[in-house]
Design a protein around this motif. Structure first.
Motif, PDB file in Angstrom:
ATOM      1  N   SER A  84       0.992  -1.083  -0.058  1.00  0.00           N
ATOM      2  CA  SER A  84       0.064   0.124  -0.169  1.00  0.00           C
ATOM      3  C   SER A  84       1.251   1.138   0.131  1.00  0.00           C
ATOM      4  N   LEU A  85       0.534   2.353   0.092  1.00  0.00           N
ATOM      5  CA  LEU A  85       1.157   3.650  -0.412  1.00  0.00           C
ATOM      6  C   LEU A  85       1.474   3.794   1.463  1.00  0.00           C
ATOM      7  N   GLN A  86       2.552   5.241   1.375  1.00  0.00           N
ATOM      8  CA  GLN A  86       2.111   5.695   2.870  1.00  0.00           C
ATOM      9  C   GLN A  86       2.841   7.105   2.868  1.00  0.00           C
ATOM     10  N   THR A  87       2.120   7.547   3.139  1.00  0.00           N
ATOM     11  CA  THR A  87       2.687   9.145   3.568  1.00  0.00           C
ATOM     12  C   THR A  87       2.606   9.860   4.354  1.00  0.00           C
ATOM     13  N   ALA A  92      -2.728  13.451   2.770  1.00  0.00           N
ATOM     14  CA  ALA A  92      -3.434  13.155   1.942  1.00  0.00           C
ATOM     15  C   ALA A  92      -3.460  11.342   2.643  1.00  0.00           C
ATOM     16  N   THR A  93      -4.544  10.998   2.504  1.00  0.00           N
ATOM     17  CA  THR A  93      -5.330  10.084   3.495  1.00  0.00           C
ATOM     18  C   THR A  93      -5.187   8.446   1.952  1.00  0.00           C
ATOM     19  N   CYS A  94      -3.665   7.801   2.532  1.00  0.00           N
ATOM     20  CA  CYS A  94      -3.567   6.970   1.973  1.00  0.00           C
ATOM     21  C   CYS A  94      -4.695   5.219   2.039  1.00  0.00           C
ATOM     22  N   GLU A  95      -5.244   4.972   0.720  1.00  0.00           N
ATOM     23  CA  GLU A  95      -5.794   3.975   1.196  1.00  0.00           C
ATOM     24  C   GLU A  95      -5.761   2.416  -0.088  1.00  0.00           C
ATOM     25  N   HIS A 119      -6.342   9.681  -1.123  1.00  0.00           N
ATOM     26  CA  HIS A 119      -7.847  11.351  -0.658  1.00  0.00           C
ATOM     27  C   HIS A 119      -7.153  12.814  -0.584  1.00  0.00           C
ATOM     28  N   LEU A 120      -7.631  13.826  -1.248  1.00  0.00           N
ATOM     29  CA  LEU A 120      -6.325  14.995  -0.856  1.00  0.00           C
ATOM     30  C   LEU A 120      -7.404  15.715  -0.130  1.00  0.00           C
ATOM     31  N   PRO A 125      -3.367  23.313  -0.609  1.00  0.00           N
ATOM     32  CA  PRO A 125      -2.810  23.775  -1.292  1.00  0.00           C
ATOM     33  C   PRO A 125      -2.052  23.798  -3.167  1.00  0.00           C
ATOM     34  N   ASP A 126      -2.571  25.333  -3.891  1.00  0.00           N
ATOM     35  CA  ASP A 126      -2.183  24.992  -5.050  1.00  0.00           C
ATOM     36  C   ASP A 126      -0.350  24.120  -4.760  1.00  0.00           C
ATOM     37  N   GLY A 127       0.253  23.578  -5.291  1.00  0.00           N
ATOM     38  CA  GLY A 127       1.275  23.640  -5.308  1.00  0.00           C
ATOM     39  C   GLY A 127       1.832  22.562  -4.664  1.00  0.00           C
ATOM     40  N   ARG A 128       1.425  22.584  -3.249  1.00  0.00           N
ATOM     41  CA  ARG A 128       2.094  21.449  -2.629  1.00  0.00           C
ATOM     42  C   ARG A 128       2.256  20.138  -3.205  1.00  0.00           C
ATOM     43  N   VAL A 129       3.527  19.683  -3.048  1.00  0.00           N
ATOM     44  CA  VAL A 129       4.545  18.676  -3.302  1.00  0.00           C
ATOM     45  C   VAL A 129       4.643  17.252  -1.877  1.00  0.00           C
ATOM     46  N   ILE A 130       3.743  16.210  -2.022  1.00  0.00           N
ATOM     47  CA  ILE A 130       3.648  15.718  -1.757  1.00  0.00           C
ATOM     48  C   ILE A 130       4.593  14.244  -1.714  1.00  0.00           C
ATOM     49  N   GLU A 131       4.537  13.850  -0.305  1.00  0.00           N
ATOM     50  CA  GLU A 131       6.132  12.115  -0.889  1.00  0.00           C
ATOM     51  C   GLU A 131       5.360  11.536  -0.452  1.00  0.00           C
TER      52      GLU A 131
END
Length: 690
Positions: A84-87, A92-95, A119-120, A125-131
């Motif tokens: 699964s995804l993790q952050t 961001a909520t990973c599912e 799910h964001l 905000p616009d331009g947010r970088v999520i890893e």
């Protein structure tokens, strides 16, 4: 020569053994190292589905589905990989879980099945970088963390609608209702507008909403916007939606979000039709047309407009039938609120007759007693992925019926998740899924269907069909002796052909309430008759087909207009004014010879006849005779005389007069199959419950 026995101390033996064990472990480790191990790497990712504007990028408020590609650069196969995804970013909520299967040396692939999505937050905000990282396990429990990789959020959508309400949901005409909408956006919300239209679009209006604490919106600045609107004086069903603009100038529209009504509700028929759909309306016609085409009167309760069905309403239909349709997400399959299920359990305990249909009833509430103990169903799987259905041979409902729910005809085309079930005794199988001609059934999904609204993934990764895992059952029926239930694990509205929908509805209602074969001996000359069954075909020639050629004239009296409608088989069809006969019509028929009139049909459950001051010709669509006062209890005190004509009797006219003692009357019972003249002192409605 004597050999000396050398005795070594115990500690020396322990040291020797330990050294030997360590040597063996080192040898095994060296062998394993020499053999190699899987070496997994992140390769790339692709956004394959985003739920708001489908532009292929991650926008605030969206569910975003990914294909994540990985590679094994090692020399050993990694077996049965899934993960699964993790952050670490709260926005961001990973599912979801993706399954990669076995990945050999040098191989690379995206997940083979399952979904990886997140799910964001609408406030991102616009331009947010999520890893993100992709965390995997193999069949031995070995853990791999691949990545990281990054996704940049692009705010190209308007404010996100997170909550909405209307109060009251059922209002009086010319009274105020309060609309609220909670709207979120990382760039702020500049303006919100409510749009309201009537269900027939005869009324369309638009007005601003405010977040100032003065318009039913809660506290000022809490992101909840409100407005108070006064309804028109004419009763309507209404639909409200919203428009909003954010601080970047991006607009979002949310049409058809809320329903409310100013129409009253009262029982007028034998069937309560509940369309339990909390999303936008529009699927009721598949049910109302099938009922009307079979001659079944119904009362409509649409939860989108009216909300939950009160016990006080549903209990009025205990001797009759409730049809509860759940096209997608409704109150019945709400896993958090069991009130609708409890209402129906109480209804059935009192002897109710229930038809439940919906593709997602089992998915959401299969572990509730309503499902297992009242519907008597075992949930097998959410999506059988087969779209051809046939009746069980010999079954009282399904025998001889077959249809599809593929979305290729005039049906709703909404069957993405037809469920497979097993019957629990005493339930009997009615319908089953099958594959015509041995070929695989093909899924046909309507474009733009937003299955994420149900909390279910839209399956972009192409999960393989499960096909049959149990009995393959699509529908069941239950007769406990106290109540009757018919349950379809698919949506009736999805049946592709109108004729099939009509036939299925007739079979279901017929089994719930019962069939009858009406038979009556008619004498030569005039006979006064009515039908105690609902004919399948109401054309007068079809109704009277059993006595065709043996009658010369049929007449029915219209008390409202004080006229006679006539059918003469010798006249051209266009010259006749009486073209249909049903269970609410009494008629004179002139026989040229004695004959036996026969007509199969469904037993009426609840029939209303409008009577007008003076003489009326009425039918008695019931299954059993009743004393005159009991049969006419719904108009007690509003009639003075009742007459029945019995040809061949010494006194052909039998009379009941309310002004004389009951024993002095020659007519003591109202009997099915006869027509009656009745004199009423005022306009009124005669109601007969079977």
């Amino acid at each position: 020569m004597d050999t000396a026995v050398v005795r070594r101390p115990r500690w020396a033996l322990w040291v020797l053994g330990t050294a030997l064990l360590l040597a063996l472990v080192a040898f095994g480790a060296a062998g394993a190292f020499a053999q190699g191990a899987p070496q997994l790497q992140y390769v790339s990712h692709e956004i394959i589905y985003d739920t708001i504007n489908h532009d292929g990028v991650a926008n605030p408020g969206e569910f975003v589905y990914l294909l994540v590609r990985i590679r094994n650069t090692g020399t050993v196969t990694a077996y049965n990989l899934s993960g699964s995804l993790q952050t670490g970013n709260w926005e961001a909520t990973c599912e979801g879980v993706g399954v990669y299967g076995d990945l050999g040396p040098g191989q690379e692939r995206s997940q083979q099945s399952g979904d990886l999505y997140f799910h964001l937050s609408p406030l991102t905000p616009d331009g947010r970088v999520i890893e993100f990282t992709l965390d995997l396990f193999d069949q031995f429990g070995t853990y791999y963390s691949l990545g990281p990789f990054q996704i940049t959020v692009v705010d190209s959508t308007g404010p996100y609608l997170s909550a909405k309400s209307v109060a009251p949901k059922v209002a009086a005409p010319s009274s105020p209702v309060t609309l609220t909408a909670t709207l979120l956006d990382g760039a702020g919300v500049n303006a919100v507008t409510a749009t309201v239209h009537s269900s027939d679009n005869s009324i369309v209006t638009e007005f601003p909403m405010y977040d100032d604490g003065l318009h039913g919106d809660g506290s000022a600045g809490d992101s909840t916007y409100g407005a108070v609107w006064t309804t028109p004086s004419v009763a309507h069903d209404f639909i409200a939606g919203f428009k909003a603009v954010d601080g970047l100038g991006h607009a979002a529209e949310y049409p058809d979000q809320l329903g409310f009504t100013t129409r009253g509700f009262s029982r007028h028929s034998n069937i309560l039709l509940v369309i339990d759909d909390l999303n936008e309306p529009g699927l009721d016609t598949f049910y109302t047309e099938a009922l009307a085409n079979n001659g079944f009167a119904y009362d409509l309760w649409y939860t989108f407009y009216r909300g939950s069905v009160p016990n006080s309403v549903i209990m009025n239909y205990v001797p009759c039938i409730v049809i509860w349709a759940v096209p997608e997400r409704g109150m019945l399959n709400d896993p958090e609120d069991a009130s609708a299920r409890e209402t129906l359990m109480n209804y059935l305990d009192q002897g109710g007759k229930l038809f439940v249909t919906g593709q997602d009833v089992g998915f959401y509430v299969h572990d509730h007693p309503f499902y297992t103990d009242y519907l008597h169903a075992q949930f097998v799987q959410d999506n059988v992925d087969m779209f051809a259905i046939r009746g069980i041979a010999g079954d009282e409902i399904g025998d001889g019926l077959a249809f599809t729910i593929e979305g290729t005809g005039s049906g709703a085309g909404n069957q993405q998740w037809p469920s497979e079930i097993n019957p629990i005794s005493p339930a009997q199988r009615v319908f089953e899924y099958y594959t015509p001609g041995g070929s695989a059934a093909v899924r046909r999904t309507p474009a733009g269907h937003e299955s994420h609204l149900r909390g279910k993934a839209p399956a972009p990764s192409g999960v393989e069909p499960q096909e049959i895992m149990g009995s393959g059952t699509a529908g069941i029926r239950v007769d406990t002796g106290t109540y009757k239930v018919v349950y379809f694990a698919f949506g009736f509205e999805g049946i592709d052909d109108e004729a099939d929908r009509n036939a299925v509805m007739r079979a279901v209602v017929g089994w719930l309430h019962g069939h009858s074969n009406f038979e009556k001996n008619l004498a030569a000359g005039w006979n006064l008759v009515s039908l105690p069954v609902i004919p399948e075909n109401k054309a007068i020639t079809e109704v009277l087909s059993s006595v065709a050629g043996k009658y010369s004239l049929v007449e029915a009296y219209d008390a409202e207009h004080d006229t006679w409608r006539i059918y003469d088989p010798a006249m051209p069809p266009e010259a006749n004014t009486l073209l249909t006969l049903d269970e609410a019509t009494a008629f004179w028929i002139k026989m040229t010879e004695p004959a036996t009139f026969q007509l199969p049909g469904l037993l009426p459950i609840y029939t209303e006849q409008q009577l007008f001051a003076g003489w009326n010709l009425i039918s008695y669509p019931a299954s059993e005779p009743r004393a005159v006062a009991d049969a006419l209890a719904s108009i007690a005190g509003k009639y003075t005389q009742v007459l029945r004509y019995e040809p061949g009797e010494s006194t052909a006219w039998k009379r009941y007069n309310t002004s004389i003692p009951p024993w002095a009357n020659s007519l003591t019972q109202i009997t099915p199959g006869w027509g009656y003249w009745i004199y009423v002192t005022q306009d009124c409605t005669l109601t007969i419950i079977n």
